[in-house]
Design a protein around this motif. Structure first.
Motif, PDB file in Angstrom:
ATOM      1  N   GLU A 284       6.859   6.839  33.326  1.00  0.00           N
ATOM      2  CA  GLU A 284       5.752   6.658  32.456  1.00  0.00           C
ATOM      3  C   GLU A 284       4.512   6.588  33.667  1.00  0.00           C
ATOM      4  O   GLU A 284       4.412   6.148  34.844  1.00  0.00           O
ATOM      5  CB  GLU A 284       5.839   5.519  32.032  1.00  0.00           C
ATOM      6  CG  GLU A 284       6.829   5.213  31.013  1.00  0.00           C
ATOM      7  CD  GLU A 284       6.507   5.877  29.752  1.00  0.00           C
ATOM      8  OE1 GLU A 284       5.479   6.241  29.431  1.00  0.00           O
ATOM      9  OE2 GLU A 284       7.359   6.736  29.391  1.00  0.00           O
ATOM     10  N   PRO A 286       0.893   6.023  35.165  1.00  0.00           N
ATOM     11  CA  PRO A 286       0.242   4.461  35.707  1.00  0.00           C
ATOM     12  C   PRO A 286      -0.773   4.440  34.553  1.00  0.00           C
ATOM     13  O   PRO A 286      -1.482   5.236  33.888  1.00  0.00           O
ATOM     14  CB  PRO A 286      -0.557   4.881  36.998  1.00  0.00           C
ATOM     15  CG  PRO A 286       0.309   5.808  37.690  1.00  0.00           C
ATOM     16  CD  PRO A 286       0.763   6.614  36.578  1.00  0.00           C
ATOM     17  N   GLU A 287      -1.199   3.115  34.325  1.00  0.00           N
ATOM     18  CA  GLU A 287      -2.291   2.685  33.572  1.00  0.00           C
ATOM     19  C   GLU A 287      -3.445   3.377  33.576  1.00  0.00           C
ATOM     20  O   GLU A 287      -4.007   3.493  34.877  1.00  0.00           O
ATOM     21  CB  GLU A 287      -2.562   1.231  33.612  1.00  0.00           C
ATOM     22  CG  GLU A 287      -3.457   0.742  32.523  1.00  0.00           C
ATOM     23  CD  GLU A 287      -3.423  -0.922  32.600  1.00  0.00           C
ATOM     24  OE1 GLU A 287      -4.246  -1.300  31.552  1.00  0.00           O
ATOM     25  OE2 GLU A 287      -2.693  -1.411  33.209  1.00  0.00           O
ATOM     26  N   GLY A 288      -4.157   4.037  32.697  1.00  0.00           N
ATOM     27  CA  GLY A 288      -5.377   4.631  32.565  1.00  0.00           C
ATOM     28  C   GLY A 288      -5.337   6.281  33.085  1.00  0.00           C
ATOM     29  O   GLY A 288      -6.311   6.958  33.268  1.00  0.00           O
ATOM     30  N   SER A 290      -3.345  10.026  32.442  1.00  0.00           N
ATOM     31  CA  SER A 290      -2.595  10.801  31.510  1.00  0.00           C
ATOM     32  C   SER A 290      -1.286  11.612  32.271  1.00  0.00           C
ATOM     33  O   SER A 290      -1.291  11.503  33.269  1.00  0.00           O
ATOM     34  CB  SER A 290      -3.592  12.019  31.061  1.00  0.00           C
ATOM     35  OG  SER A 290      -4.581  11.648  30.509  1.00  0.00           O
TER      36      SER A 290
END
Length: 339
Positions: A284, A286-288, A290
């Protein structure tokens, strides 16, 4: 076709003794086991399944086969999701095949100590374990010594020529497909940011990069290949800056975590026009950030394959060391540029 009954008659021993010899049962004397294995090889004996769903005629389940899973404890860090998926695949296969799994985490300081009986997991020390899955990297000497004690299969790392079967993603074919994908998008100067090639997976991905270029008639240029030996932002920056001076239009990162670090760095440098970065693993983002284009590795199937391979190894130690490669899936990212 040779059967266990054939071997038993020729050696004038019971079929049960033949069966236990072929399964590496420690209760069988080494001399008897050697005679059984030699004759089985001469007759071309092909083993049947290791486990059955029920005891014939009794309507009861057969006793479960106990397997050990040794997890190198470093795997609790950044690779935790990978380990969870591998264990999930092993668990699903174990349930189908009447197998009981005994999972044991091994601290780096204890890897060599595994060879001492008093430092082994209780089930292994007590003789309950019939075979081992080695998850993550162990010292080659330790893996080889364990394989002399009982059947072993390794996930991700290749210990051959030791008699340790090996399951991994099909990294050569997968990375070659990433290179072809970039070529289809118009890229010709395709770089690689890899890891230490003494690591099995890093070397395989490097070979996949070379194979992909060769398939397309593109000459391998060592100047477009960088090896990064640290997960730090500083090491990534130095590596990317060296590559940018050589004008690549796309970068194949040896893993998604490295790929996202490259994307973040390019963003910080204001390089919104590229180069395009692709990765490998399918984690997945990382946060923030795409999703980048990547190969999603089928870790669950790899785990299941390890259990099946180990049962075959338990059934017959006559088999040579084998390698099974599980192909991944190309996932096209939603944000191909570092924006």
């Amino acid at each position: 076709m040779a059967t266990q009954q054939t071997i038993a008659r020729r050696l004038r021993i019971s079929q049960a003794t033949v069966s236990r010899s072929l399964r590496n049962d420690p209760s069988i004397r080494s001399e008897t086991r050697a005679r059984v294995l030699e004759l089985a090889s001469q007759l071309g004996y092909v083993p049947g399944p290791v486990v059955q769903s029920a005891t014939r005629g009794a309507g009861r389940e057969a006793p479960a086969t106990h397997l050990g899973v040794l997890v190198q404890d470093d795997a609790r860090g950044s690779g935790g999701a990978t380990v969870v998926n591998l264990l999930s695949g092993m668990s699903a296969a174990a349930q189908q095949l009447n197998v009981s799994l005994n999972v044991h985490h091994v601290a780096p300081s204890d890897r060599t100590a595994l060879l001492q009986a008093d430092r082994q997991p209780p089930a292994m020390r007590g003789g309950l374990i019939r075979g081992l899955v080695l998850l993550r990297r162990f010292d080659a000497a330790v893996a080889s010594a364990l394989a002399r004690q009982m059947p072993c299969v390794s996930l991700i790392y290749d210990y051959r020529p030791a008699l340790v079967d090996f399951v991994s993603s099909d990294e050569i074919a997968d990375v070659a497909s990433l290179v072809r994908h970039l070529h289809d998008l118009g890229h010709r100067r395709i770089a690689l940011v890899g890891a230490d090639r003494s690591l099995t997976w890093a070397r395989q991905r490097w070979l996949g990069y070379i194979a992909g270029l060769a398939d397309l008639g593109i000459a391998y240029d060592p100047a477009l290949v960088e090896q990064i030996d640290s997960d730090t932002a500083e090491a990534t920056r130095a590596c990317v800056e060296r590559l940018l001076d050589r004008g690549p239009t796309a970068i194949v990162a040896a893993g998604d975590a490295l790929g996202y670090r490259c994307v973040r760095l390019l963003r910080e440098m204001g390089r919104t026009d590229g180069p395009l970065v692709v990765g490998y693993d399918g984690i997945e983002p990382p946060e923030g950030m795409s999703q980048i284009t990547t190969i999603r590795v089928n870790f669950r199937e790899m785990g299941a394959a390890a259990i099946r391979l180990l049962l075959e190894r338990i059934s017959s130690s006559l088999l040579p060391a084998r390698a099974v490669h599980i192909g991944g899936q190309l996932i096209v990212g939603t944000s191909p540029r570092p924006t």
